[in-house]
Write an enzyme that holds these catalytic residues in place. Sequence first.
Site, PDB file in Angstrom:
ATOM      1  N   SER A 189       0.852  -1.190   0.000  1.00 31.53           N
ATOM      2  CA  SER A 189       0.000   0.000   0.000  1.00 31.53           C
ATOM      3  C   SER A 189       0.883   1.233   0.000  1.00 31.53           C
ATOM      4  CB  SER A 189      -0.900   0.014   1.239  1.00 31.53           C
ATOM      5  OG  SER A 189      -1.526   1.273   1.397  1.00 31.53           O
ATOM      6  N   TYR A 202      -1.139  -0.829  10.310  1.00 29.46           N
ATOM      7  CA  TYR A 202      -1.299  -1.208   8.900  1.00 29.46           C
ATOM      8  C   TYR A 202      -0.123  -0.703   8.079  1.00 29.46           C
ATOM      9  CZ  TYR A 202      -3.463  -1.587   4.267  1.00 29.46           C
ATOM     10  OH  TYR A 202      -3.731  -1.888   2.954  1.00 29.46           O
TER      11      TYR A 202
END
Length: 307
Positions: A189, A202
Site C-alpha cells: 500500500s 497497517y
Amino acid sequence: MEDFQMEFFTGLGILVFLIYLVKFLKFLKYIFPDTWSPQPKTFFCSMGEWAVVTGGSDGIGKAYALELAKRGLNIILISRTLEKLKNVAAEIEQSTGRRVKIIQVDFTKKDIYQRIQENLRDLEIGVVVNNVGMLFHNVPCRFLENNEDPYQDQSNLIHCNITSVVKMTQMILPQMVERSKGLIINVSSSVGTFPCPLYSMYSASKSFMLNFSRGLHAEYESKGIIIQCVAPFGVSTNMSASTKSSLPMMDPGDFARESLKYVSFGDMTFGCLAHEIQGFILSRIPLWIMHTDKAQEKMLTCLKAYS
C-alpha cells in the site's frame, strides 16, 4: 573568487538539471510501458503453468486472478469465504477457459500452511500474488483508541499481512529458483512507503512487505526471479469502503491490468500512472508536515467522513 563561484553554481545547476532529466526519462516508462519494456504474449505463462493469488475472492486479488487467467495461466485462489471462492472460480473458468483450484483458509490463523502446501504439491507455479491483507481497524484512529480487542486484532493483522507473505514466498520460491524463472507480486500500500499516523499498524505491516520484497529481489534477481512490491493508493474495493472508481480511485480490473505491464520495472511500483504521479507528489511533502497534530486532526476528519 567570483569566477570560482560562477563556475560552482553553473556546475551545480547543470548537475541538478541532469538529475531531474534522468528522473523524467525514467518516469516516461510508466507513460509508455509497451514501448519501454514490451512483453511477449507468452511472458506470464512462460513463468509456469499456475498462478497463486491470496485474497483472490474479491477486489484487487480477484482482478489479478482474472487478468492472469486471460494471459494463459491456470489459477489457484486462496481465501477465507468458500462461497465467494466458488463464484470467482466459476467466473474465471467460464470467461477464460482456464482451470481453477480453490483453497479455503483464514490467513489470520498460523496453522494453515501445511494444508496449503499439500494442495500445491506437484503444481508448476510460475506466478504468486501475495494480495491478502486487512486493516487494524476499519475507522482510522490513533494506536490506543482501538476499542475492540487490540491484542487479538494485532495478532490477526500480523498473521494476515506479514506472516502470509513470508510463508507463501518460502513455500513457492524454491521451485522458481530450481527452474530459474518466476514472478512474485507483493501487494502492499502507498501508506507503507512512509510512517502513516492513524494507520500505524497497517502502515508498518505494509512497510515490512515493501522492504522484504526489495531485499528478496536483490537476492534472487540474478537467478531469474522477479520479486516486486506494488504499493497502490486508492483502489475501489471493500477495504477502501468505496465502490466508485475515478482517476485516482482506480477500478480493480484497470489497476491489475496496468500494473502487470510494470512487472519488469524494478522492485517497487505504485502500480499505475495515476498512482505514480500521486507517489511523486507525496514524496515531495516533508514528513513533519503530515506528522503535526493539526494535520492528523484534519486527516482524521476527512478519513472518517470518507469511511
